[in-house]
Design a protein around this motif. Structure first.
Motif, PDB file in Angstrom:
ATOM      1  N   ILE A 130       0.828  -1.209   0.000  1.00  0.00           N
ATOM      2  CA  ILE A 130       0.000   0.000   0.000  1.00  0.00           C
ATOM      3  C   ILE A 130       0.861   1.256   0.000  1.00  0.00           C
ATOM      4  O   ILE A 130       0.660   2.172  -0.818  1.00  0.00           O
ATOM      5  N   TRP A 131       1.836   1.320   0.911  1.00  0.00           N
ATOM      6  CA  TRP A 131       2.687   2.496   0.975  1.00  0.00           C
ATOM      7  C   TRP A 131       3.608   2.605  -0.239  1.00  0.00           C
ATOM      8  O   TRP A 131       3.857   3.702  -0.748  1.00  0.00           O
ATOM      9  N   GLY A 132       4.103   1.458  -0.700  1.00  0.00           N
ATOM     10  CA  GLY A 132       4.950   1.478  -1.892  1.00  0.00           C
ATOM     11  C   GLY A 132       4.206   2.012  -3.100  1.00  0.00           C
ATOM     12  O   GLY A 132       4.692   2.891  -3.822  1.00  0.00           O
ATOM     13  N   GLY A 133       2.987   1.493  -3.321  1.00  0.00           N
ATOM     14  CA  GLY A 133       2.181   1.967  -4.441  1.00  0.00           C
ATOM     15  C   GLY A 133       1.789   3.424  -4.296  1.00  0.00           C
ATOM     16  O   GLY A 133       1.806   4.194  -5.270  1.00  0.00           O
ATOM     17  N   ALA A 134       1.432   3.819  -3.062  1.00  0.00           N
ATOM     18  CA  ALA A 134       1.032   5.209  -2.826  1.00  0.00           C
ATOM     19  C   ALA A 134       2.177   6.171  -3.112  1.00  0.00           C
ATOM     20  O   ALA A 134       1.980   7.232  -3.732  1.00  0.00           O
ATOM     21  N   LEU A 135       3.377   5.820  -2.682  1.00  0.00           N
ATOM     22  CA  LEU A 135       4.526   6.696  -2.910  1.00  0.00           C
ATOM     23  C   LEU A 135       4.885   6.771  -4.385  1.00  0.00           C
ATOM     24  O   LEU A 135       5.295   7.834  -4.882  1.00  0.00           O
ATOM     25  N   VAL A 136       4.738   5.657  -5.103  1.00  0.00           N
ATOM     26  CA  VAL A 136       5.012   5.668  -6.550  1.00  0.00           C
ATOM     27  C   VAL A 136       4.038   6.605  -7.257  1.00  0.00           C
ATOM     28  O   VAL A 136       4.430   7.441  -8.086  1.00  0.00           O
ATOM     29  N   VAL A 137       2.746   6.478  -6.938  1.00  0.00           N
ATOM     30  CA  VAL A 137       1.735   7.338  -7.567  1.00  0.00           C
ATOM     31  C   VAL A 137       1.957   8.791  -7.193  1.00  0.00           C
ATOM     32  O   VAL A 137       1.877   9.689  -8.047  1.00  0.00           O
ATOM     33  N   LEU A 138       2.244   9.044  -5.924  1.00  0.00           N
ATOM     34  CA  LEU A 138       2.468  10.420  -5.482  1.00  0.00           C
ATOM     35  C   LEU A 138       3.684  11.021  -6.175  1.00  0.00           C
ATOM     36  O   LEU A 138       3.664  12.190  -6.593  1.00  0.00           O
ATOM     37  N   GLY A 139       4.752  10.237  -6.314  1.00  0.00           N
ATOM     38  CA  GLY A 139       5.930  10.713  -7.021  1.00  0.00           C
ATOM     39  C   GLY A 139       5.644  10.987  -8.481  1.00  0.00           C
ATOM     40  O   GLY A 139       6.123  11.974  -9.057  1.00  0.00           O
ATOM     41  N   LEU A 140       4.837  10.113  -9.110  1.00  0.00           N
ATOM     42  CA  LEU A 140       4.481  10.291 -10.518  1.00  0.00           C
ATOM     43  C   LEU A 140       3.663  11.561 -10.724  1.00  0.00           C
ATOM     44  O   LEU A 140       3.923  12.343 -11.652  1.00  0.00           O
ATOM     45  N   ILE A 141       2.688  11.779  -9.851  1.00  0.00           N
ATOM     46  CA  ILE A 141       1.851  12.975  -9.966  1.00  0.00           C
ATOM     47  C   ILE A 141       2.671  14.237  -9.708  1.00  0.00           C
ATOM     48  O   ILE A 141       2.509  15.246 -10.397  1.00  0.00           O
ATOM     49  N   THR A 142       3.550  14.177  -8.706  1.00  0.00           N
ATOM     50  CA  THR A 142       4.385  15.341  -8.394  1.00  0.00           C
ATOM     51  C   THR A 142       5.311  15.692  -9.556  1.00  0.00           C
ATOM     52  O   THR A 142       5.455  16.866  -9.918  1.00  0.00           O
ATOM     53  N   ALA A 143       5.922  14.671 -10.150  1.00  0.00           N
ATOM     54  CA  ALA A 143       6.860  14.902 -11.255  1.00  0.00           C
ATOM     55  C   ALA A 143       6.155  15.470 -12.487  1.00  0.00           C
ATOM     56  O   ALA A 143       6.727  16.268 -13.222  1.00  0.00           O
ATOM     57  N   ARG A 144       4.894  15.044 -12.714  1.00  0.00           N
ATOM     58  CA  ARG A 144       4.160  15.471 -13.910  1.00  0.00           C
ATOM     59  C   ARG A 144       3.087  16.505 -13.576  1.00  0.00           C
ATOM     60  O   ARG A 144       2.212  16.761 -14.408  1.00  0.00           O
ATOM     61  N   TRP A 145       3.140  17.109 -12.404  1.00  0.00           N
ATOM     62  CA  TRP A 145       2.055  17.970 -11.937  1.00  0.00           C
ATOM     63  C   TRP A 145       1.712  19.083 -12.924  1.00  0.00           C
ATOM     64  O   TRP A 145       0.560  19.228 -13.339  1.00  0.00           O
ATOM     65  N   GLN A 146       2.686  19.875 -13.298  1.00  0.00           N
ATOM     66  CA  GLN A 146       2.409  21.012 -14.163  1.00  0.00           C
ATOM     67  C   GLN A 146       1.901  20.562 -15.533  1.00  0.00           C
ATOM     68  O   GLN A 146       0.980  21.160 -16.102  1.00  0.00           O
ATOM     69  N   ALA A 147       2.490  19.494 -16.054  1.00  0.00           N
ATOM     70  CA  ALA A 147       2.046  18.980 -17.349  1.00  0.00           C
ATOM     71  C   ALA A 147       0.622  18.443 -17.261  1.00  0.00           C
ATOM     72  O   ALA A 147      -0.195  18.660 -18.170  1.00  0.00           O
ATOM     73  N   LEU A 148       0.316  17.765 -16.181  1.00  0.00           N
ATOM     74  CA  LEU A 148      -1.033  17.236 -15.990  1.00  0.00           C
ATOM     75  C   LEU A 148      -2.054  18.359 -15.853  1.00  0.00           C
ATOM     76  O   LEU A 148      -3.156  18.282 -16.417  1.00  0.00           O
ATOM     77  N   ILE A 149      -1.687  19.404 -15.123  1.00  0.00           N
ATOM     78  CA  ILE A 149      -2.585  20.550 -14.961  1.00  0.00           C
ATOM     79  C   ILE A 149      -2.853  21.215 -16.304  1.00  0.00           C
ATOM     80  O   ILE A 149      -4.003  21.514 -16.658  1.00  0.00           O
ATOM     81  N   THR A 150      -1.804  21.443 -17.067  1.00  0.00           N
ATOM     82  CA  THR A 150      -1.953  22.098 -18.375  1.00  0.00           C
ATOM     83  C   THR A 150      -2.814  21.271 -19.316  1.00  0.00           C
ATOM     84  O   THR A 150      -3.713  21.793 -19.986  1.00  0.00           O
ATOM     85  N   ALA A 151      -2.554  19.964 -19.379  1.00  0.00           N
ATOM     86  CA  ALA A 151      -3.327  19.087 -20.257  1.00  0.00           C
ATOM     87  C   ALA A 151      -4.776  18.977 -19.795  1.00  0.00           C
ATOM     88  O   ALA A 151      -5.680  18.800 -20.619  1.00  0.00           O
ATOM     89  N   THR A 152      -5.011  19.101 -18.506  1.00  0.00           N
ATOM     90  CA  THR A 152      -6.369  19.039 -17.978  1.00  0.00           C
ATOM     91  C   THR A 152      -7.152  20.299 -18.309  1.00  0.00           C
ATOM     92  O   THR A 152      -8.323  20.244 -18.685  1.00  0.00           O
ATOM     93  N   LEU A 153      -6.492  21.448 -18.211  1.00  0.00           N
ATOM     94  CA  LEU A 153      -7.156  22.723 -18.472  1.00  0.00           C
ATOM     95  C   LEU A 153      -7.462  22.921 -19.945  1.00  0.00           C
ATOM     96  O   LEU A 153      -8.557  23.317 -20.322  1.00  0.00           O
ATOM     97  N   ASN A 154      -6.475  22.624 -20.797  1.00  0.00           N
ATOM     98  CA  ASN A 154      -6.640  22.881 -22.233  1.00  0.00           C
ATOM     99  C   ASN A 154      -5.641  22.023 -23.008  1.00  0.00           C
ATOM    100  O   ASN A 154      -4.432  22.261 -22.945  1.00  0.00           O
ATOM    101  N   GLU A 155      -6.148  21.045 -23.744  1.00  0.00           N
ATOM    102  CA  GLU A 155      -5.253  20.158 -24.482  1.00  0.00           C
ATOM    103  C   GLU A 155      -4.549  20.881 -25.622  1.00  0.00           C
ATOM    104  O   GLU A 155      -3.404  20.567 -25.957  1.00  0.00           O
ATOM    105  N   GLU A 156      -5.228  21.841 -26.235  1.00  0.00           N
ATOM    106  CA  GLU A 156      -4.594  22.597 -27.316  1.00  0.00           C
ATOM    107  C   GLU A 156      -3.438  23.436 -26.782  1.00  0.00           C
ATOM    108  O   GLU A 156      -2.379  23.536 -27.415  1.00  0.00           O
ATOM    109  N   LEU A 157      -3.636  24.023 -25.602  1.00  0.00           N
ATOM    110  CA  LEU A 157      -2.562  24.791 -24.969  1.00  0.00           C
ATOM    111  C   LEU A 157      -1.408  23.864 -24.609  1.00  0.00           C
ATOM    112  O   LEU A 157      -0.238  24.231 -24.743  1.00  0.00           O
ATOM    113  N   ALA A 158      -1.741  22.663 -24.152  1.00  0.00           N
ATOM    114  CA  ALA A 158      -0.698  21.700 -23.809  1.00  0.00           C
ATOM    115  C   ALA A 158       0.134  21.336 -25.042  1.00  0.00           C
ATOM    116  O   ALA A 158       1.368  21.267 -24.973  1.00  0.00           O
ATOM    117  N   GLN A 159      -0.530  21.105 -26.161  1.00  0.00           N
ATOM    118  CA  GLN A 159       0.189  20.780 -27.391  1.00  0.00           C
ATOM    119  C   GLN A 159       1.057  21.944 -27.844  1.00  0.00           C
ATOM    120  O   GLN A 159       2.193  21.752 -28.294  1.00  0.00           O
TER     121      GLN A 159
END
Length: 267
Positions: A130-159
């Motif tokens: 549980i903790w291993g998986g949680a830390l992996v997901v948290l690390g993945l989201i943290t590393a891609r946070w800004q990219a994920l936010i941009t793609a979520t708000l506007n895919e054309e802006l992300a491209q």
């Protein structure tokens, strides 16, 4: 002194809250609730296959959840109606999983533990997963946070910014499958999506930035986990549903508080 099983339950609940808060924000922003439900229901099929082949439950659940998540992404990308596709796949996977479990001879299976969670029975090995998986997901989201936010708000802006929206969707798909695998022991396949949606929805009305919403969602999830465990121990109620029930109460209180504050501001 707290019993060992209770300490493990608290740590497992906090781990799920820590990761479901930030990921749940993206589920809410992208309106992926039914997507998450399809993935979580597939976890029961993963349990059945893992038991049938004497494989690790976590590995079987993760594999099937990941296949389901990728399949849903591929099918919805071909123009099929998303709600219909998700409805068919979610309930079909759950049904096949339940039917598959019934064919297992010589294997004692407590379906309630997988459907609604059994956090009080979390072992040290479960806690490591549980903790291993949680830390992996948290690390993945943290590393891609800004990219994920941009793609979520506007895919054309992300491209235009040099990002690949499809890759960011894949990141969320992988994260969602992993969270389903680690959370099934805590709240069960039928309630995993609730822990993704309710804390994030509650935090939405109190936050002014995406980062604040993610942190607040994790905190609300943690309070729900601790409150649900306390309720379970004192009132002898099932732990998984109790955690979700406390989260729902917190959501109602926060919504009422926010609505009262807005009404007072208009006076």
């Amino acid at each position: 002194m707290l019993d060992d099983f209770l300490i493990r339950a608290v740590m497992a609940g906090l781990a799920v809250a820590l990761v479901s808060g930030p990921l749940g924000c993206f589920v809410v922003w992208r309106r992926m609730a039914y997507f998450g439900e399809a993935t979580s229901h597939a976890a029961i099929l993963g349990v059945a296959l893992a038991l049938a082949f004497s494989a690790n439950i976590f590995v079987g659940t993760l594999a099937v959840a990941l296949v389901m998540a990728l399949a849903v992404s591929a099918l919805t990308g071909r123009g099929l109606a998303m709600d219909t596709t998700l409805g068919v796949l979610a309930h079909a996977a759950l049904a096949f999983g339940l039917v598959g479990v019934s064919f297992l001879s010589g294997v004692r299976v407590d379906l309630n533990a997988y459907l609604f969670g059994d956090i009080l029975a979390v072992s040290k090995t479960d806690l490591a997963y549980i903790w291993g998986g949680a830390l992996v997901v948290l690390g993945l989201i943290t590393a891609r946070w800004q990219a994920l936010i941009t793609a979520t708000l506007n895919e054309e802006l992300a491209q235009a910014s040099g990002l690949n929206p499809a890759r960011e969707r894949l990141v969320l798909v992988l994260a969602l499958a992993l969270v389903v695998a680690v959370a099934i022991k805590v709240v069960g396949a039928l309630l995993i999506v609730a822990m993704l949606i309710i804390p994030a929805a509650a935090a939405r009305g109190l936050s002014r930035t995406p980062e604040a919403m993610a942190v607040l969602a994790a905190l609300i999830g943690a309070v729900a986990a601790l409150g649900g465990l306390a309720m379970s121990l004192m009132a002898d109620t099932p732990a998984g549903p109790s955690i979700v029930a406390v989260a729902a109460v917190l959501f109602a209180v926060i919504v009422a508080f926010s609505a009262g504050g807005r009404a007072k501001g208009r006076v």
